[in-house]
Scaffold this active site. Structure first.
Site, PDB file in Angstrom:
ATOM      1  N   LYS A 343      34.788  30.872  43.752  1.00  0.00           N
ATOM      2  CA  LYS A 343      35.294  32.345  43.851  1.00  0.00           C
ATOM      3  C   LYS A 343      34.353  33.249  43.330  1.00  0.00           C
ATOM      4  O   LYS A 343      34.023  34.348  43.970  1.00  0.00           O
ATOM      5  CB  LYS A 343      36.678  32.509  43.020  1.00  0.00           C
ATOM      6  CG  LYS A 343      37.445  33.532  43.234  1.00  0.00           C
ATOM      7  CD  LYS A 343      38.721  33.477  43.058  1.00  0.00           C
ATOM      8  CE  LYS A 343      39.339  33.238  41.643  1.00  0.00           C
ATOM      9  NZ  LYS A 343      39.401  34.344  40.776  1.00  0.00           N
ATOM     10  N   SER A 344      33.630  32.993  42.184  1.00  0.00           N
ATOM     11  CA  SER A 344      33.020  34.063  41.523  1.00  0.00           C
ATOM     12  C   SER A 344      31.683  34.298  42.335  1.00  0.00           C
ATOM     13  O   SER A 344      31.224  35.557  42.899  1.00  0.00           O
ATOM     14  CB  SER A 344      32.505  33.454  40.291  1.00  0.00           C
ATOM     15  OG  SER A 344      33.459  33.586  39.367  1.00  0.00           O
ATOM     16  N   SER A 489      32.611  38.713  28.414  1.00  0.00           N
ATOM     17  CA  SER A 489      33.440  38.668  29.740  1.00  0.00           C
ATOM     18  C   SER A 489      32.076  39.076  30.887  1.00  0.00           C
ATOM     19  O   SER A 489      31.307  39.813  30.798  1.00  0.00           O
ATOM     20  CB  SER A 489      33.910  39.916  29.823  1.00  0.00           C
ATOM     21  OG  SER A 489      34.450  40.056  31.308  1.00  0.00           O
ATOM     22  N   ASP A 637      38.695  29.608  32.683  1.00  0.00           N
ATOM     23  CA  ASP A 637      39.766  29.651  33.731  1.00  0.00           C
ATOM     24  C   ASP A 637      40.234  28.184  33.579  1.00  0.00           C
ATOM     25  O   ASP A 637      41.405  27.871  34.638  1.00  0.00           O
ATOM     26  CB  ASP A 637      38.845  29.851  35.026  1.00  0.00           C
ATOM     27  CG  ASP A 637      38.828  31.398  35.127  1.00  0.00           C
ATOM     28  OD1 ASP A 637      39.056  31.938  34.439  1.00  0.00           O
ATOM     29  OD2 ASP A 637      37.763  31.727  36.035  1.00  0.00           O
ATOM     30  N   ARG A 668      48.158  33.515  29.933  1.00  0.00           N
ATOM     31  CA  ARG A 668      48.103  32.066  30.062  1.00  0.00           C
ATOM     32  C   ARG A 668      48.302  31.190  28.856  1.00  0.00           C
ATOM     33  O   ARG A 668      48.807  30.070  29.130  1.00  0.00           O
ATOM     34  CB  ARG A 668      46.884  31.743  30.719  1.00  0.00           C
ATOM     35  CG  ARG A 668      46.445  32.086  32.144  1.00  0.00           C
ATOM     36  CD  ARG A 668      45.220  31.623  32.900  1.00  0.00           C
ATOM     37  NE  ARG A 668      45.137  31.920  34.060  1.00  0.00           N
ATOM     38  CZ  ARG A 668      44.108  32.074  34.899  1.00  0.00           C
ATOM     39  NH1 ARG A 668      43.148  31.953  34.315  1.00  0.00           N
ATOM     40  NH2 ARG A 668      44.369  32.427  36.116  1.00  0.00           N
ATOM     41  N   ARG A 714      46.819  29.263  38.567  1.00  0.00           N
ATOM     42  CA  ARG A 714      46.350  28.439  37.898  1.00  0.00           C
ATOM     43  C   ARG A 714      47.630  27.679  37.035  1.00  0.00           C
ATOM     44  O   ARG A 714      47.203  26.542  36.858  1.00  0.00           O
ATOM     45  CB  ARG A 714      45.046  28.828  37.037  1.00  0.00           C
ATOM     46  CG  ARG A 714      43.877  29.237  37.892  1.00  0.00           C
ATOM     47  CD  ARG A 714      42.791  28.948  36.997  1.00  0.00           C
ATOM     48  NE  ARG A 714      41.644  30.070  37.826  1.00  0.00           N
ATOM     49  CZ  ARG A 714      40.747  29.559  38.738  1.00  0.00           C
ATOM     50  NH1 ARG A 714      40.936  28.490  39.036  1.00  0.00           N
ATOM     51  NH2 ARG A 714      39.874  30.647  39.217  1.00  0.00           N
TER      52      ARG A 714
HETATM   53  C1  S3P Z   1      34.910  35.784  36.583  1.00  0.00           C
HETATM   54  C2  S3P Z   1      34.549  35.903  35.117  1.00  0.00           C
HETATM   55  C3  S3P Z   1      35.679  35.276  34.265  1.00  0.00           C
HETATM   56  C4  S3P Z   1      36.759  34.561  34.951  1.00  0.00           C
HETATM   57  C5  S3P Z   1      37.269  35.153  36.270  1.00  0.00           C
HETATM   58  C6  S3P Z   1      36.032  35.145  37.049  1.00  0.00           C
HETATM   59  C7  S3P Z   1      33.796  36.114  37.242  1.00  0.00           C
HETATM   60  O1  S3P Z   1      36.526  36.523  33.707  1.00  0.00           O
HETATM   61  O2  S3P Z   1      37.805  34.471  34.178  1.00  0.00           O
HETATM   62  O3  S3P Z   1      38.054  34.229  36.913  1.00  0.00           O
HETATM   63  O4  S3P Z   1      33.557  36.042  38.658  1.00  0.00           O
HETATM   64  O5  S3P Z   1      33.050  37.062  36.767  1.00  0.00           O
HETATM   65  P1  S3P Z   1      36.053  37.453  32.642  1.00  0.00           P
HETATM   66  O6  S3P Z   1      34.816  37.951  32.784  1.00  0.00           O
HETATM   67  O7  S3P Z   1      37.106  38.444  32.299  1.00  0.00           O
HETATM   68  O8  S3P Z   1      36.214  36.298  31.391  1.00  0.00           O
END
Ligand code: S3P
Length: 765
Positions: A343-344, A489, A637, A668, A714
């Site tokens: 996804k990212s 983050s 995640d 969560r 999730r």
């Molecule tokens: C993500 C970063 C994470 C993750 C999210 C996707 C990303 O969040 O939990 O599902 O694609 O950069 P945080 O940056 O808030 O930790």
């Protein structure tokens, strides 16, 4: 001239009078009759033969060519005459109605109309009555046909169609209720709108297309008087011009009555046509594709709104929390599968592809709602994007400054990543934008990106408490900053790096713990220099991106559900192919190995700057552990699934330093704790984590029950996995959002041996 039994029958007091007995008035009578309406219906029409036909068809009880004799005794008068005839009819009505009949809080007579434009009809009423009568409720059924005359009346004409009412401030509510009930009986959906808005909306959605159809057919017919070319015209011509067969007099009246709104709509259309003309002239394929692509998607969306069986309707239904998963206890875990794309990386492939120069070919793209929301948002900003077709997407980059202002707010659904990364990217654009999301996203904190972006010079408004929507003012000069992130983050880091592309000087971000580095890797792959020294990364603004192919690996976060499934189920043996094993994402592998899982990485390789491997996992009993703090951001995640691993292990598993879990798609920690309590897993919640007491070697590790996923994908998937060691069925509610990250989850789960099915309840059930 009176026709039939128009006067003096017993139910005259509640008589409905239809003025103008064409297709529209006749269909109203037919629909009322079909619904079992027993009161008298009479009609006034200048054509006595039409009245005769209406009587013969059983639609009306009688009628007259003159209005005055019919008015007495009528409690509801429906004006179904052409808009330009309205002036005379209103004047006749004002003269025929007793004084005070249409005024007051409960008018004795209610008048409504069916005209396609409303301001003109309102003006006629004002001129005739001297004021807007409280009993006058202007209306417009959005339904019609190219046919005309009472003979073509159709009792189903209004069923499932919209009727727009445009009551004024002092229209009597009782009168509105009466007219509303009239149309509801005919099966219509009744809406309310202001007169001006009605006329603007209809000018665009109805009047303009009719004007174009008339004009196109006329232009072609004049060029070819023998009408020869029409013989060769196929479906496209027929579909586009069907409405040119409509009643010319009615349409002349509509364009006369709604002149200003139609002209405004025509101006916009001409501007759009001009742009397309220039694109065709210049052979600008990208511009053409961008327009056609946007239009094609908009048209499919529109189709799906009309077609109740389409995916959008399903989507709407699911959005109301009606999708549940039912997981029978037990099952097995075996086979060889590939889970959907990361996804990212999928989000970022569209973002950087759009800003790059050149064409980016993406494969393995996640066709989940989150990444599709990102894709759609770029389409709305003028980027031509082909696909996705089985994970393949072609992004025609527009360069760093090639995005165009979208025509409305950008909706990113459930996707926190989209909203936060967009915030940075859009802060550097020359136009204003607004980012909105679904109910869950609207509760999530955005101050973590808005605050540092403001330090860079961005102008961003949030709702109270730093929540969405985000209103981003374009045209700001950004300057690079050095930012010490208060939380680990990747979204905040990526947001600032994207803003940094547009900033003067250097943008430096320090992270308190390593977080996923897909943005940095992909920027580098697109030829943009990103530096790193220890916990800090930085880049210099003002550069360019060059398109590069992207191969999206399978998402380790999605693979996790099957890793845990295999890890807790005796006899399991599973191979997960082509999984991304970026070092900033492998917390789950490290944690499962620490718990004793038999997990091996094979076929390790690098694709498009990201490491991937096949993951082979076999069952062996797990043991509880203290999860190392440094693994928490690397598995952020994966905790919902890891909690299920913990509940199935020997001994206690302790998690700390995970307060970020409280601001994900749900809280969560709490959502999982609530679910664990329902299936009978002992645990203790703390602010930044949880202790979970594992069941050990018991074949049945815990019970079943009904769990609310709170719309968090999730949480839903984690409890499906739990069913493998449950003694009873687990039902999970509110599961539609699984499609945000893992479309096809339940099918794949069944492929490997889980016993899960989906249930969709009817809307309103
Ligand atoms: C993500 C970063 C994470 C993750 C999210 C996707 C990303 O969040 O939990 O599902 O694609 O950069 P945080 O940056 O808030 O930790």
């Amino acid at each position: 001239m009176a026709v039939g039994n128009a006067h003096g029958e017993p139910s005259a007091e509640s008589r409905i009078l239809i003025v103008g007995l064409g297709l529209i008035g006749g269909s109203l009578a037919a629909a009322l009759r079909a619904s079992g309406h027993e009161r008298s219906i009479v009609a006034c029409d200048p054509d006595a033969a039409e009245i005769e036909r209406g009587i013969q068809m059983g639609l009306i009880d009688g009628g007259d060519t003159r209005l005055a004799p019919l008015v007495e005794g009528a409690s509801l008068i429906v004006l179904a005459v052409p808009v330009l005839a309205m002036r005379g009819v209103m004047a006749d009505l004002a003269a025929a109605l007793p004084k005070g009949a249409v005024s007051g809080a409960a008018p004795r007579v209610v008048i409504t109309d069916v005209g396609s434009t409303k301001a003109a009809v309102r003006d006629c009423a004002l001129a005739a009555f001297g004021e807007l009568p409280a009993g006058l409720v202007l209306g417009h059924p959005i339904a019609g046909s190219e046919k005309s005359g009472v003979a073509a009346s159709d009792p189903r004409l209004y069923a499932n169609h919209k009727v727009i009412l445009t009551p004024a401030a002092d229209t009597a509510p009782a009168a509105v209720a009466r007219v509303r009930a009239l149309w509801q009986v005919c099966g219509a959906e009744v809406l309310e709108m202001e007169v001006e808005r009605h006329d603007q909306v209809l000018a665009r959605t109805s009047h303009l297309p009719h004007l174009l159809a008339f004009s196109l057919v006329d232009t072609l017919a004049r060029q070819d008087e023998r009408l020869d070319i029409f013989r060769y015209a196929a479906g496209g011509f027929r579909d586009f011009t069907r409405i040119a067969g409509s009643d010319p007099v009615m349409w002349r009246d509509i364009f006369t009555a709604n002149r200003d709104a139609v002209l405004a709509a025509l101006d916009d259309f001409e501007a759009g046509l001009g742009r397309l003309r220039r694109a065709v002239e210049a052979g600008d394929g990208d511009a053409m594709l961008a327009t056609f692509d946007r239009a094609s998607h908009a048209r499919h969306y529109f189709d799906s709104l009309l077609n109740q069986t389409s995916y959008q309707a399903e989507y709407q239904m699911q959005r109301q929390g009606k999708l549940s998963f039912r997981a029978a206890p037990g099952g097995r875990v075996a086979g060889r599968i590939r889970v959907p794309g990361d996804k990212s990386i999928s989000h970022r492939s569209i973002m950087l592809g759009a800003l790059a120069e050149g064409v980016t070919e993406v494969k393995g793209f996640l066709e989940g709602e989150d990444s599709l929301a990102t894709l759609q948002a770029f389409r709305e900003m003028g980027v031509a994007i082909e696909g996705p077709h089985q994970g393949r997407v072609t992004v025609h980059g527009v360069g760093m400054h090639g995005l165009k202002a979208p025509s409305g707010p950008l909706y990113v659904g459930n996707a926190g990543t989209a909203m936060r990364l967009f915030a940075g990217l859009l802060a550097g654009q020359g136009f204003d934008t607004e980012l909105i999301g679904d109910a869950s996203l609207t509760k999530r904190p955005m101050g973590r990106v808005a605050d540092p972006l403001r330090l860079m010079g961005a102008k961003i408004d949030t709702a109270e408490g730093g929540r969405p929507p985000l209103k981003i003012r374009g045209g700001q000069k950004l300057k690079g900053i050095t930012y010490d992130m208060p939380m680990a983050s990747a979204q905040v880091k990526s947001c600032l790096l994207l803003a940094g592309l547009y900033a003067e000087g250097e943008t430096r971000v320090r992270e308190p713990a390593p977080t996923r580095d897909h943005t940095e890797r992909m920027l580098t792959g697109f030829g943009y220099e990103v530096h790193r020294d220890g916990d800090t990364c930085w880049l210099q603004g003002g550069g360019k991106l060059a398109a590069a192919p992207i191969d999206v690996p399978a998402d380790i976060s999605s693979a996790t559900f099957f890793l845990v499934a295999a890890a807790i189920t005796p006899g399991s043996n599973l191979l997960l192919e082509h999984v991304g094993i970026n070092p900033t994402r492998i917390g789950v592998i490290n944690i499962l190995k620490l718990m004793g899982a038999d997990l091996r990485l094979t076929n390790e390789r690098e694709v498009g700057g990201e490491p991937v491997a096949d993951l082979h996992i076999r069952y062996t009993p797990l043991k509880g552990i203290d999860i190392p703090l440094d693994q928490v951001p690397l598995a952020i995640d994966e905790f919902p699934a890891l909690f299920i691993a913990a509940a199935s292990a020997n001994g206690v598993t302790r998690l700390r330093g995970a307060e970020e879990l409280r601001v994900k798609e749900s809280d969560r920690i709490q959502a999982m704790a609530d679910g664990l309590a329902i299936i009978g897993v002992e645990h203790t919640v703390v602010e930044d984590g949880i202790d979970i007491v594992g069941a050990g070697d018991r074949e049945v590790a815990y019970g079943g029950g009904r769990i609310d996923s709170l719309g968090d994908h999730r949480i839903a998937m984690a409890f499906v996995v739990a069913s493998l060691r449950a003694g009873d069925e687990i039902v999970i509610d509110d599961c539609a959002n699984v499609a945000t990250s893992f479309p096809g989850f339940t099918e794949l789960a069944r492929v490997v041996g889980l016993r899960v099915s989906e249930e969709t309840q009817e809307v309103g059930a």
